[in-house]
Design a protein around this motif. Structure first.
Motif, PDB file in Angstrom:
ATOM      1  N   GLY A 249       0.824  -1.185  -0.132  1.00 47.12           N
ATOM      2  CA  GLY A 249       0.085  -0.056  -0.018  1.00 47.12           C
ATOM      3  C   GLY A 249       0.787   1.227  -0.022  1.00 47.12           C
ATOM      4  N   PRO A 250       0.303   2.426   0.339  1.00 48.64           N
ATOM      5  CA  PRO A 250       1.153   3.602   0.344  1.00 48.64           C
ATOM      6  C   PRO A 250       2.143   3.576   1.449  1.00 48.64           C
ATOM      7  CG  PRO A 250      -1.203   3.828   1.439  1.00 48.64           C
ATOM      8  CD  PRO A 250      -1.179   2.531   0.864  1.00 48.64           C
ATOM      9  N   GLU A 251       3.201   4.213   1.189  1.00 47.16           N
ATOM     10  CA  GLU A 251       4.352   4.456   1.703  1.00 47.16           C
ATOM     11  C   GLU A 251       4.924   3.043   2.347  1.00 47.16           C
ATOM     12  OE1 GLU A 251       3.444   6.684   5.514  1.00 47.16           O
ATOM     13  OE2 GLU A 251       2.409   8.404   4.147  1.00 47.16           O
ATOM     14  N   GLY A 252       4.781   2.186   1.065  1.00 45.67           N
ATOM     15  CA  GLY A 252       5.451   0.819   1.584  1.00 45.67           C
ATOM     16  C   GLY A 252       4.622  -0.073   2.604  1.00 45.67           C
ATOM     17  N   MET A 253       3.501   0.559   2.924  1.00 41.17           N
ATOM     18  CA  MET A 253       2.771  -0.439   3.980  1.00 41.17           C
ATOM     19  C   MET A 253       2.739  -1.725   3.300  1.00 41.17           C
ATOM     20  SD  MET A 253      -0.789   0.351   5.550  1.00 41.17           S
ATOM     21  CE  MET A 253      -0.463   2.086   5.489  1.00 41.17           C
ATOM     22  N   ARG A 254       2.794  -2.845   4.174  1.00 35.45           N
ATOM     23  CA  ARG A 254       2.586  -4.231   3.645  1.00 35.45           C
ATOM     24  C   ARG A 254       1.646  -4.837   4.279  1.00 35.45           C
ATOM     25  NH1 ARG A 254       6.844  -5.896  -0.108  1.00 35.45           N
ATOM     26  NH2 ARG A 254       6.233  -8.010   0.345  1.00 35.45           N
ATOM     27  N   VAL A 255       0.452  -5.395   3.656  1.00 34.98           N
ATOM     28  CA  VAL A 255      -0.522  -6.194   4.621  1.00 34.98           C
ATOM     29  C   VAL A 255      -0.650  -7.606   3.993  1.00 34.98           C
ATOM     30  CG1 VAL A 255      -2.853  -6.185   5.163  1.00 34.98           C
ATOM     31  CG2 VAL A 255      -1.662  -4.125   5.001  1.00 34.98           C
ATOM     32  N   ALA A 256      -0.284  -8.491   4.911  1.00 41.20           N
ATOM     33  CA  ALA A 256      -0.538  -9.931   4.317  1.00 41.20           C
ATOM     34  C   ALA A 256      -1.883 -10.476   4.649  1.00 41.20           C
ATOM     35  CB  ALA A 256       0.633 -10.923   4.966  1.00 41.20           C
ATOM     36  N   GLY A 257      -2.520 -11.407   3.765  1.00 38.65           N
ATOM     37  CA  GLY A 257      -3.819 -12.036   4.072  1.00 38.65           C
ATOM     38  C   GLY A 257      -4.148 -13.154   3.170  1.00 38.65           C
ATOM     39  N   LEU A 258      -5.467 -13.330   3.181  1.00 39.85           N
ATOM     40  CA  LEU A 258      -5.855 -14.657   2.432  1.00 39.85           C
ATOM     41  C   LEU A 258      -6.340 -13.958   1.150  1.00 39.85           C
ATOM     42  CD1 LEU A 258      -7.980 -16.098   5.271  1.00 39.85           C
ATOM     43  CD2 LEU A 258      -5.656 -16.738   4.719  1.00 39.85           C
ATOM     44  N   VAL A 259      -5.660 -14.516  -0.068  1.00 42.94           N
ATOM     45  CA  VAL A 259      -6.000 -13.777  -1.263  1.00 42.94           C
ATOM     46  C   VAL A 259      -7.145 -14.756  -2.101  1.00 42.94           C
ATOM     47  CG1 VAL A 259      -4.945 -13.287  -3.557  1.00 42.94           C
ATOM     48  CG2 VAL A 259      -3.680 -13.221  -1.472  1.00 42.94           C
ATOM     49  N   ASP A 260      -7.941 -13.992  -2.382  1.00 42.16           N
ATOM     50  CA  ASP A 260      -9.285 -15.003  -3.094  1.00 42.16           C
ATOM     51  C   ASP A 260      -8.461 -15.428  -4.469  1.00 42.16           C
ATOM     52  OD1 ASP A 260      -9.850 -12.754  -4.845  1.00 42.16           O
ATOM     53  OD2 ASP A 260     -11.584 -12.734  -4.355  1.00 42.16           O
ATOM     54  N   ASP A 261      -9.465 -16.270  -5.044  1.00 41.38           N
ATOM     55  CA  ASP A 261      -9.112 -16.827  -6.343  1.00 41.38           C
ATOM     56  C   ASP A 261      -9.051 -15.936  -7.614  1.00 41.38           C
ATOM     57  OD1 ASP A 261      -9.307 -18.984  -4.698  1.00 41.38           O
ATOM     58  OD2 ASP A 261     -11.389 -19.525  -5.504  1.00 41.38           O
ATOM     59  N   SER A 262      -9.577 -14.911  -7.617  1.00 42.64           N
ATOM     60  CA  SER A 262      -9.800 -14.212  -8.660  1.00 42.64           C
ATOM     61  C   SER A 262      -8.394 -13.233  -8.840  1.00 42.64           C
ATOM     62  CB  SER A 262     -11.054 -13.302  -8.764  1.00 42.64           C
ATOM     63  OG  SER A 262     -10.928 -12.141  -7.728  1.00 42.64           O
ATOM     64  N   SER A 263      -7.899 -13.130  -7.730  1.00 40.40           N
ATOM     65  CA  SER A 263      -6.504 -12.124  -7.904  1.00 40.40           C
ATOM     66  C   SER A 263      -5.479 -12.646  -8.542  1.00 40.40           C
ATOM     67  CB  SER A 263      -6.358 -11.539  -6.286  1.00 40.40           C
ATOM     68  OG  SER A 263      -7.426 -11.300  -5.605  1.00 40.40           O
ATOM     69  N   VAL A 264      -4.661 -11.920  -9.359  1.00 42.05           N
ATOM     70  CA  VAL A 264      -3.476 -12.178  -9.903  1.00 42.05           C
ATOM     71  C   VAL A 264      -2.454 -11.503  -9.441  1.00 42.05           C
ATOM     72  CG1 VAL A 264      -2.546 -12.488 -12.274  1.00 42.05           C
ATOM     73  CG2 VAL A 264      -4.806 -12.842 -11.697  1.00 42.05           C
ATOM     74  N   GLU A 265      -1.223 -11.992  -9.572  1.00 41.48           N
ATOM     75  CA  GLU A 265       0.047 -11.298  -9.206  1.00 41.48           C
ATOM     76  C   GLU A 265       0.176  -9.999  -9.695  1.00 41.48           C
ATOM     77  OE1 GLU A 265       2.284 -12.467  -6.915  1.00 41.48           O
ATOM     78  OE2 GLU A 265       3.716 -10.853  -7.137  1.00 41.48           O
ATOM     79  N   GLY A 266       0.466  -8.831  -9.185  1.00 39.16           N
ATOM     80  CA  GLY A 266       0.822  -7.375  -9.735  1.00 39.16           C
ATOM     81  C   GLY A 266      -0.350  -6.789  -9.674  1.00 39.16           C
ATOM     82  N   MET A 267      -1.478  -7.394  -9.913  1.00 43.32           N
ATOM     83  CA  MET A 267      -2.718  -6.320 -10.302  1.00 43.32           C
ATOM     84  C   MET A 267      -2.994  -5.696  -9.011  1.00 43.32           C
ATOM     85  SD  MET A 267      -5.854  -9.137 -10.108  1.00 43.32           S
ATOM     86  CE  MET A 267      -7.124  -8.038 -10.526  1.00 43.32           C
ATOM     87  N   ASP A 268      -3.847  -4.771  -9.503  1.00 43.60           N
ATOM     88  CA  ASP A 268      -4.487  -3.853  -8.104  1.00 43.60           C
ATOM     89  C   ASP A 268      -5.345  -4.774  -7.231  1.00 43.60           C
ATOM     90  OD1 ASP A 268      -3.191  -1.513  -8.501  1.00 43.60           O
ATOM     91  OD2 ASP A 268      -4.995  -0.475  -9.353  1.00 43.60           O
ATOM     92  N   ALA A 269      -5.154  -4.596  -5.884  1.00 40.63           N
ATOM     93  CA  ALA A 269      -5.889  -5.467  -5.221  1.00 40.63           C
ATOM     94  C   ALA A 269      -6.141  -4.507  -3.808  1.00 40.63           C
ATOM     95  CB  ALA A 269      -5.194  -6.510  -4.613  1.00 40.63           C
ATOM     96  N   VAL A 270      -7.018  -4.949  -3.053  1.00 42.34           N
ATOM     97  CA  VAL A 270      -7.452  -4.323  -1.659  1.00 42.34           C
ATOM     98  C   VAL A 270      -7.264  -5.484  -0.588  1.00 42.34           C
ATOM     99  CG1 VAL A 270      -8.780  -2.401  -2.368  1.00 42.34           C
ATOM    100  CG2 VAL A 270      -9.945  -4.682  -2.045  1.00 42.34           C
ATOM    101  N   ALA A 271      -6.729  -4.929   0.620  1.00 43.89           N
ATOM    102  CA  ALA A 271      -6.696  -5.845   1.593  1.00 43.89           C
ATOM    103  C   ALA A 271      -7.587  -5.089   2.492  1.00 43.89           C
ATOM    104  CB  ALA A 271      -5.184  -5.945   2.395  1.00 43.89           C
ATOM    105  N   VAL A 272      -8.628  -5.775   3.172  1.00 43.55           N
ATOM    106  CA  VAL A 272      -9.765  -5.222   3.959  1.00 43.55           C
ATOM    107  C   VAL A 272      -9.845  -6.167   5.412  1.00 43.55           C
ATOM    108  CG1 VAL A 272     -12.384  -5.182   4.228  1.00 43.55           C
ATOM    109  CG2 VAL A 272     -10.894  -4.748   2.104  1.00 43.55           C
ATOM    110  N   PHE A 273      -9.866  -5.456   6.414  1.00 45.92           N
ATOM    111  CA  PHE A 273      -9.863  -6.252   7.867  1.00 45.92           C
ATOM    112  C   PHE A 273     -10.555  -5.361   8.840  1.00 45.92           C
ATOM    113  CE2 PHE A 273      -6.175  -3.763   9.106  1.00 45.92           C
ATOM    114  CZ  PHE A 273      -5.430  -3.274   7.748  1.00 45.92           C
ATOM    115  N   SER A 274     -10.959  -5.839   9.818  1.00 42.29           N
ATOM    116  CA  SER A 274     -11.688  -5.072  11.043  1.00 42.29           C
ATOM    117  C   SER A 274     -10.845  -4.472  11.915  1.00 42.29           C
ATOM    118  CB  SER A 274     -12.660  -5.986  11.882  1.00 42.29           C
ATOM    119  OG  SER A 274     -12.965  -5.339  13.071  1.00 42.29           O
ATOM    120  N   PRO A 275     -11.078  -3.109  12.570  1.00 39.70           N
ATOM    121  CA  PRO A 275     -10.092  -2.573  13.302  1.00 39.70           C
ATOM    122  C   PRO A 275     -10.204  -3.548  14.560  1.00 39.70           C
ATOM    123  CG  PRO A 275     -11.951  -1.080  12.609  1.00 39.70           C
ATOM    124  CD  PRO A 275     -12.103  -2.453  12.041  1.00 39.70           C
TER     125      PRO A 275
END
Lengths: 272, 348, 270
Positions: free
Chosen positions: B249-275
């Motif tokens: 993400g912005p400023e090099g922020m890295r968020v790891a998670g469970l990737v769903d099937d439709s996502s492909v390496e290098g494409m735009d993605a969102v990481a979503v999680f509860s506070p």
């Protein structure tokens, strides 16, 4: 109550001062309400000189300004200041204590008010007269030739209201000619009558000979014999409050002199 | 009747396309100034877009594509309910509701009968003879709903209809809306997630005058793709490029998670999680979790029984006890951690 | 009204005003009131009745009321649409149009009279056309009404436009979405909502028409029962009978006061 009266007076005094300032001659006349006399009298029999304030009827503006500048030339060191207004306004101002040396009225009635209130120093002198004339727009569109023509249906006539001098003169003329004028308007003063004739709104108006002359080619004048029924006489008098009686008398003499009479005659005024 | 609207209003930098299928309610979500009210006004005919088309069923209400057509608001058959009730102050409640039918040419008696019917529908029969000035906010809004419905509009526009009501009144009016909107074609502007969940079938999210996301309400709120949808759903959202199972993400922020099937390496993605899934520490904890973000506390606010800690990009919910333990104040440096198992990653 | 329902009312007197403002405020009030008091002291009450009921006085008062009423109606007929157009529509040159409409507010009325003369007078811009139609405006009561309308119209337009702008378009928008045509919106929503503004504008216009002097004497002339309104009569009476002028002035003050008070009362009742 006393306190309230004092407050009232405190507020009223500056207001009154304002009013008086408004009533004055309206220029930088160096008169300070009489407390610091600025006029001076030459001691001994020499020519009088100094400052002179003349209250004169509005219809005298042109002629008196001319007579005044001649007077200043003949009396070096003299400064004449005029206050031109309606005669009744001038008398009212004099009654309220306005400082003046000479009063020239457009009628005997207002001069009588001044003498009645003992404002004059000597008996007034008649110095000019004025009579009515029919004023019509250039070209005389309604083809007016006589006073009787003014009663023709469809002819729009404007006169002064009977309450003012030019209106009472018109009434006298009407009576003398045994006609019945049906004016479309009875105006406050000669200027308003003349204005409506100049604008062409009215076919004819009754004004003084001098007004017709003064308006130049913007109106045409038509004389009529019945005008002699209402000859308006102009009196002039030195005032009791005059700072410089000799100078004031000299000005009255200048007006009645041959030279002064000539100026008045040129403007259309008649002999007194 | 379905609504199809494509609108361009350059004055306000709005360029959107919105569809409302027949009988459904679409919520228009977005931050202030996103163009929601402009869109509503353009559909209602209160402003005239520079370009686009507004179609209600088969009827073209507005078009400026080569040819030009503009149906004035009073002939559109579109009802509008605003934030404030806007009842005509010089008319009684009954005559307010009868105003629409009267304007359509109905005789006074019949229009009043119709008004009584609709006042009954919103449980406001007893208010009929009152002046609007004598009504509470909730009562006024009920009457306004009856007034809008009394014209039997083909499309109903609601502009934040509950935002001016206090918290005690809003729920009952929301319930009323839920009841009367069933089966009506409705476009609803709101910034309240509850309105979207309870009233809308679909949502359209606007931001900066553009549609940034749309779809069924439940999907948008559980799988937001826009930061605004995430925020109103109460979720953290980090957008970036996919690198393995990490969103950068912005400023090099890295968020790891469970990737769903439709996502492909290098494409735009969102990481979503509860506070609630975010841990807050003064110093980096032992055991190095996959996601570790350094941040500065910008704000603290109560959130239910917990305290929400805001930072520039992420929020965390912690207990008051934990807050006391950490002794946080805005401006403090903290380390935020998120377990990969709590992060959903999908195409953005 | 109890305290609890109108807390603002109860709290109002405690709002602090700087105490010094009362001094200029009182002086200003005194400046307005004192001349009226001074006039009262000048009235010869024993003759008051006779002075104000003379034929010419009654004719002037009747004419003034009649013409002021007529010009107020004209102001409403033309002023309301003017205010609505200025407040609600946008067209090129609008700000210029507003300034022009408001011009008579700052123009000396005499100038207005001269302008009217050169428009509707015999030799005016439209004089010939009017003549062909058999209409001669100058020296008629119609000319008085025109002069009054000319000077009073901006008062109505200004106050009504202000009321329209303050009120905004919120209710009109709702009315439109309820299916009301523009005319229905105008008659059933716009007008009822600005009625207080319209009333105060009409009162201002009436009061201005009642006091109109300069444009009337220039454009309409002065003839008892036809064009000599109360202000003209007062000015004329001043020449010969200052007592009558003072008495009539008092009548004018009284009429104006009654009109303004009545309207204020009806507005607060509204």
């Amino acid at each position: 109550m006393r306190y309230a009266a004092r407050v009232l007076a405190a507020v009223a005094a500056p207001l009154l001062a304002l009013t008086l300032a408004g009533c004055g001659s309206g220029d930088e006349s160096p008169r300070g309400g009489g407390s610091s006399p600025t006029s001076s009298v030459t001691a001994g029999g020499g020519e009088p000189k100094g400052d002179l304030t003349v209250f004169a009827a509005a219809s005298l503006k042109k002629t008196f300004t001319q007579i005044g500048s001649r007077f200043e030339q003949d009396h070096p060191g003299t400064k004449v200041t005029f206050n031109f207004a309606g005669s009744s306004d001038l008398v009212a101002q004099l009654q309220q204590g306005a400082p003046a040396d000479v009063f020239a009225s457009a009628d005997e009635k207002n001069m009588a008010k001044a003498t009645g209130d003992s404002l004059t120093a000597a008996a007034p002198v008649d110095f000019a007269s004025n009579t009515l004339e029919i004023a019509v727009p250039p070209g005389n569109p309604a083809k007016i030739a006589t006073l009787a023509d003014l009663t023709r249906p469809g002819v729009k006539v404007v006169v002064c209201a009977p309450e003012v001098p030019c209106g009472s003169a018109a009434t006298k003329v009407e009576t003398a000619a045994a006609i019945d004028l049906k004016p479309v308007s009875e105006e406050q003063n000669v200027t308003d009558v003349l204005g409506k004739v100049i604008a062409g709104e009215a076919d004819a108006g009754l004004v003084y000979v001098t007004d017709v002359k003064g308006a130049g080619d913007k109106v045409e004048g038509i004389e009529f014999p019945q005008s002699s029924a209402a000859v308006n006489v102009y009196p002039i008098a030195t005032l009791k409050g005059a700072q410089n009686k000799a100078l004031a008398d000299a000005f009255v003499a200048a007006v009645t002199s041959a030279s002064g009479q000539g100026v008045l005659a040129d403007a259309g005024f008649g002999k007194p | 009747m379905s609504l199809h609207a494509t609108l361009r209003v350059p004055d306000r930098d709005v360029d959107v396309a919105v569809e409302v299928p027949t009988g459904r309610t679409v919520a228009l979500l977005g931050p202030n100034g996103a163009g929601k009210s402009t869109t509503l006004a353009a559909v209602a005919g209160l402003i005239r877009p520079a370009a686009g088309e507004v179609r209600l069923g088969e009827r073209i209400l507005f078009c400026a594509n080569g040819s030009s057509r503009f149906i004035p608001p009073h002939s559109r058959g579109i009802g509008l309910l605003a934030q404030d009730a806007r009842l005509f102050p010089h008319l009684s409640v009954l005559d307010n509701v009868a105003f629409g039918p009267r304007s359509a040419g109905m005789p006074r008696g019949r229009a009043r009968d119709r008004a009584r019917h609709w006042l009954a529908q919103v449980d406001a029969t007893e208010l009929a003879d009152r002046r609007p000035g004598a009504l509470s906010g909730g009562q006024a809004q009920r009457v306004a709903i009856a007034r809008a419905l009394a014209t039997e509009p083909h499309l109903l526009l609601l502009d934040e209809p509950l935002s001016a009501l206090d918290v005690e009144t809003a729920p009952s009016v929301r319930q009323l809306l839920r009841r009367v909107l069933a089966g009506r074609t409705t476009l609803l502007v709101t910034h309240d997630v509850l309105d979207a969940v309870l009233l809308a079938d679909d949502v359209v999210v606007l931001d900066g005058g553009r549609v940034v996301e749309q779809g069924p309400t439940s999907r948008v709120l559980t799988h937001p793709r826009s930061s605004f949808a995430a925020r109103i759903a109460g979720l953290n959202l980090v957008r970036g490029a996919l690198d393995g199972d990490v969103v950068v993400g912005p400023e090099g922020m890295r968020v790891a998670g469970l990737v769903d099937d439709s996502s492909v390496e290098g494409m735009d993605a969102v990481a979503v999680f509860s506070p609630a899934a975010v841990g807050v520490y003064r110093v980096a904890p032992q055991g190095s979790p996959r996601t570790e973000v350094r941040a500065t506390v910008t704000d603290l606010e109560p959130h239910g029984h917990q305290v929400r800690v805001h930072t520039a990009y992420l929020s965390a919910d912690i207990t008051p006890a934990a807050l006391a333990d950490l002794a946080l104040t805005p401006g403090d440096e903290v380390v935020l951690t998120v377990k990969a198992s709590e992060v959903a990653i999908y195409a953005g | 009204m109890t305290r609890s329902t109108r807390p603002g009312h109860a709290a109002y007197p405690r709002l602090g005003l700087p105490s010094w403002v009362f001094v200029p405020a009182a002086l200003g009030a005194l400046f307005v009131v004192l001349p009226l008091v001074a006039m009262l002291t000048q009235v010869e009450w024993s003759q008051f009745g006779a002075l104000v009921t003379s034929e010419s006085s009654r004719a002037a008062l009747a004419l003034s009321l009649k013409t002021s009423l007529a010009s107020t109606v004209l102001c409403i007929v033309f002023g309301v649409p003017m205010a609505v157009v200025l407040a609600r529509s946008r067209f090129p040159g609008q700000s210029v149009a507003r300034s022009l409409v408001l011009l008579p507010l700052v123009l000396p009325p005499v100038v207005g009279g001269i302008a009217l003369l050169y428009t509707f007078g015999r030799r005016g811009l439209l004089g010939h056309e009017l003549d062909v139609l058999g209409l001669q405006v100058a020296f008629s009561t119609a000319a008085v009404v025109m002069a009054q309308t000319f000077v009073a119209l901006p008062f109505l337009v200004v106050s009504l436009e202000g009321a329209l702008r303050t009120g905004g378009q919120r209710f009109e928008e709702v009315a439109a979405t309820l299916g009301a045509r523009p005319t229905t919106v105008f008659l059933r929503v716009t007008l009822p909502l600005v009625l207080p503004g319209l009333a105060s504008g009409a009162v201002l216009a009436f009061a201005r028409a009642l006091g109109e002097f300069g444009a009337t004497i220039t454009f309409a002339g002065s003839l008892q029962g036809v064009t000599r309104t109360l202000p003209l009569e007062i000015y004329l009476q001043r020449e010969t009978d200052p007592q009558a002028a003072v008495a009539l002035s008092l009548v004018l003050v009284a009429v104006a006061t009654i009109v303004i008070t009545l309207t204020r009362r009806s507005r607060t009742a509204l």
